[in-house]
Design a protein around this motif. Structure first.
Motif, PDB file in Angstrom:
ATOM      1  N   LEU A  50      -2.167   0.266   1.770  1.00 40.28           N
ATOM      2  CA  LEU A  50      -1.602  -1.419   2.206  1.00 40.28           C
ATOM      3  C   LEU A  50      -1.270  -2.341   0.670  1.00 40.28           C
ATOM      4  O   LEU A  50      -0.635  -2.706   0.742  1.00 40.28           O
ATOM      5  N   LEU A  51      -2.618  -1.719  -0.039  1.00 37.79           N
ATOM      6  CA  LEU A  51      -2.303  -2.794  -1.389  1.00 37.79           C
ATOM      7  C   LEU A  51      -2.161  -1.964  -2.030  1.00 37.79           C
ATOM      8  O   LEU A  51      -1.140  -3.063  -2.582  1.00 37.79           O
ATOM      9  N   GLY A  90       3.836  12.154 -13.823  1.00 41.21           N
ATOM     10  CA  GLY A  90       3.575  10.449 -13.908  1.00 41.21           C
ATOM     11  C   GLY A  90       1.881   9.997 -12.947  1.00 41.21           C
ATOM     12  O   GLY A  90       0.894   9.618 -13.830  1.00 41.21           O
ATOM     13  N   ILE A  91       1.767  10.800 -11.800  1.00 40.95           N
ATOM     14  CA  ILE A  91       0.320  10.384 -11.475  1.00 40.95           C
ATOM     15  C   ILE A  91      -0.852  10.511 -12.369  1.00 40.95           C
ATOM     16  O   ILE A  91      -1.686  10.186 -12.658  1.00 40.95           O
ATOM     17  N   MET A  92      -0.724  12.185 -12.515  1.00 41.15           N
ATOM     18  CA  MET A  92      -1.675  12.860 -13.445  1.00 41.15           C
ATOM     19  C   MET A  92      -1.873  11.802 -14.971  1.00 41.15           C
ATOM     20  O   MET A  92      -3.017  12.057 -14.699  1.00 41.15           O
ATOM     21  N   LEU A  93      -1.324  11.932 -15.063  1.00 39.91           N
ATOM     22  CA  LEU A  93      -0.923  11.262 -16.833  1.00 39.91           C
ATOM     23  C   LEU A  93      -1.837   9.510 -16.498  1.00 39.91           C
ATOM     24  O   LEU A  93      -2.639   9.480 -17.325  1.00 39.91           O
ATOM     25  N   ILE A  94      -1.421   9.022 -15.490  1.00 44.28           N
ATOM     26  CA  ILE A  94      -1.663   7.677 -14.827  1.00 44.28           C
ATOM     27  C   ILE A  94      -3.245   7.380 -15.048  1.00 44.28           C
ATOM     28  O   ILE A  94      -4.436   7.061 -15.238  1.00 44.28           O
ATOM     29  N   ALA A  95      -2.993   8.772 -13.800  1.00 44.73           N
ATOM     30  CA  ALA A  95      -4.780   9.033 -12.912  1.00 44.73           C
ATOM     31  C   ALA A  95      -5.733   9.234 -14.084  1.00 44.73           C
ATOM     32  O   ALA A  95      -6.948   9.054 -14.586  1.00 44.73           O
ATOM     33  N   GLY A 106     -10.519   8.105 -10.323  1.00 50.13           N
ATOM     34  CA  GLY A 106     -11.538   7.842  -9.362  1.00 50.13           C
ATOM     35  C   GLY A 106      -9.859   7.216  -8.268  1.00 50.13           C
ATOM     36  O   GLY A 106      -8.672   7.199  -8.567  1.00 50.13           O
ATOM     37  N   ARG A 107     -10.376   7.106  -7.140  1.00 54.28           N
ATOM     38  CA  ARG A 107      -8.957   5.680  -6.233  1.00 54.28           C
ATOM     39  C   ARG A 107      -8.970   5.035  -7.113  1.00 54.28           C
ATOM     40  O   ARG A 107      -7.401   4.544  -6.570  1.00 54.28           O
ATOM     41  N   TRP A 108      -9.505   3.853  -7.902  1.00 56.83           N
ATOM     42  CA  TRP A 108      -8.656   3.057  -7.985  1.00 56.83           C
ATOM     43  C   TRP A 108      -7.465   3.377  -9.300  1.00 56.83           C
ATOM     44  O   TRP A 108      -6.042   2.607  -9.391  1.00 56.83           O
ATOM     45  N   ALA A 109      -7.688   4.650 -10.078  1.00 60.98           N
ATOM     46  CA  ALA A 109      -6.307   5.384 -10.988  1.00 60.98           C
ATOM     47  C   ALA A 109      -5.486   5.887  -9.873  1.00 60.98           C
ATOM     48  O   ALA A 109      -4.087   5.098 -10.915  1.00 60.98           O
ATOM     49  N   VAL A 110      -5.262   6.429  -9.096  1.00 56.76           N
ATOM     50  CA  VAL A 110      -4.246   6.638  -8.117  1.00 56.76           C
ATOM     51  C   VAL A 110      -3.460   5.191  -7.123  1.00 56.76           C
ATOM     52  O   VAL A 110      -2.088   5.355  -7.159  1.00 56.76           O
ATOM     53  N   ILE A 111      -4.065   4.247  -7.231  1.00 55.52           N
ATOM     54  CA  ILE A 111      -3.788   3.285  -6.891  1.00 55.52           C
ATOM     55  C   ILE A 111      -3.162   2.610  -7.608  1.00 55.52           C
ATOM     56  O   ILE A 111      -1.670   2.293  -7.740  1.00 55.52           O
ATOM     57  N   ALA A 112      -3.054   2.675  -9.377  1.00 55.43           N
ATOM     58  CA  ALA A 112      -2.386   1.882  -9.988  1.00 55.43           C
ATOM     59  C   ALA A 112      -1.528   2.657 -10.478  1.00 55.43           C
ATOM     60  O   ALA A 112       0.108   2.623 -10.704  1.00 55.43           O
ATOM     61  N   ALA A 113      -1.302   4.526 -10.152  1.00 61.32           N
ATOM     62  CA  ALA A 113      -0.666   5.118 -11.321  1.00 61.32           C
ATOM     63  C   ALA A 113       0.894   5.018  -9.868  1.00 61.32           C
ATOM     64  O   ALA A 113       2.064   5.074 -10.119  1.00 61.32           O
ATOM     65  N   ALA A 114       0.472   4.779  -8.182  1.00 58.98           N
ATOM     66  CA  ALA A 114       1.084   4.439  -6.872  1.00 58.98           C
ATOM     67  C   ALA A 114       1.565   3.314  -7.066  1.00 58.98           C
ATOM     68  O   ALA A 114       3.632   3.728  -7.522  1.00 58.98           O
ATOM     69  N   ILE A 115       1.418   2.682  -7.601  1.00 56.24           N
ATOM     70  CA  ILE A 115       1.849   0.974  -7.998  1.00 56.24           C
ATOM     71  C   ILE A 115       2.914   1.093  -9.170  1.00 56.24           C
ATOM     72  O   ILE A 115       4.273   0.782  -8.920  1.00 56.24           O
ATOM     73  N   ILE A 116       2.400   1.706 -10.088  1.00 56.80           N
ATOM     74  CA  ILE A 116       3.937   1.393 -11.435  1.00 56.80           C
ATOM     75  C   ILE A 116       4.411   2.580 -10.971  1.00 56.80           C
ATOM     76  O   ILE A 116       5.885   2.331 -11.668  1.00 56.80           O
TER      77      ILE A 116
END
Length: 258
Positions: free
Chosen positions: A62-63, A104-109, A116-126
């Motif tokens: 949702l975020l 991209g997800i792996m690089l950002i996370a 952790g979870r916040w890294a995945v959320i940030a990757a999904a947003i970017i």
């Protein structure tokens, strides 16, 4: 009806019979009195862990959906009203879309402090914002040349006024649909990251992480893998089915008015 699994997932921790980290049976024990769906690799109750795994996953998706939709709306409308900015946004979005999502997800996370979870959320947003910007800009482009927008420009109205009062209300159906689609995509992205162990870490009751952790014992207690897999599938399908209900039925309203 499609929203019922979402509500059940949110209420899961309230009806779970055990905590997520308390062993109640033998490792990979079959379903019995102490555990309706048996135990996982540490003897924890599979049902309780499945019921605890929904709220954080839904909150994360949702975020992601809210941030992407808001960012894409602001950038997409600004790009349409400011051609120079629009060209820069279009070129940047084209480059970002070419990046493979998993890479991209792996690089950002992995580069995120602590992961952790916040890294995945940030990757999904970017990674999700560039595509959403293109969608909003494509939908807003015809509106920018509409008569009421030209009239507002002739009156000397400011860009924020035109964006918020003239263009944004006419993008309601597009933005609601975009929000629903981004929610489903974020759900899949967070689940995939959990399975790859670049998101939530043990002992979190993450559904995809449960699938990975309990895969070695699938022949001993299949429910340790089947239950979280079904939870992911049912919730994703339910969210996908509920998405059209967010979009106003413009055709029906037009018929009613006529």
């Amino acid at each position: 009806m499609a929203a019922l699994p979402l509500l059940l997932a949110l209420a899961g921790p309230l009806i779970a019979p055990h905590t997520i980290d308390t062993p109640v049976t033998a490792p990979f024990a079959t379903p019995g009195d102490g555990a309706v769906l048996g135990g996982d690799q540490l003897g924890r109750d599979v049902l309780s862990r499945v019921l605890h795994g929904g709220p954080l996953l839904i909150a994360g998706a949702l975020l992601v959906a809210v941030v992407i939709t808001v960012a894409a709306t602001l950038i997409g409308i600004a790009a349409v009203l400011r051609p120079v900015l629009g060209r820069a946004v279009e070129r940047s979005a084209d480059v970002a879309i070419l990046l493979p999502p998993l890479l991209g997800i792996m690089l950002i996370a992995l580069a995120w402090p602590g992961g952790g979870r916040w890294a995945v959320i940030a990757a999904a947003i970017i990674l999700g914002t560039p595509y959403a910007v293109r969608v909003v800009a494509a939908a807003a482009s015809p509106l920018a040349t509409a008569g009421y927008v030209e009239s507002a420009l002739a009156r000397g109205e400011s860009t924020p006024y035109i964006a918020l009062r003239e263009i944004l209300p006419n993008l309601r159906a597009t933005l609601l649909t975009l929000f629903g689609l981004r929610f489903v995509e974020a759900f899949y992205v967070i689940s995939m990251a959990g399975f790859l162990q670049i998101g939530p870490q043990p002992p979190a009751s993450d559904w995809s992480l449960m699938v990975r952790e309990n895969a070695p014992g699938i022949l001993l207690n299949p429910w340790a893998v089947i239950a979280p897999s079904l939870a992911i599938a049912v919730l994703a399908i339910s969210a996908n089915l509920a998405t059209p209900s967010l979009t106003p039925d413009t055709t029906a309203k037009a018929v009613a008015r006529s």
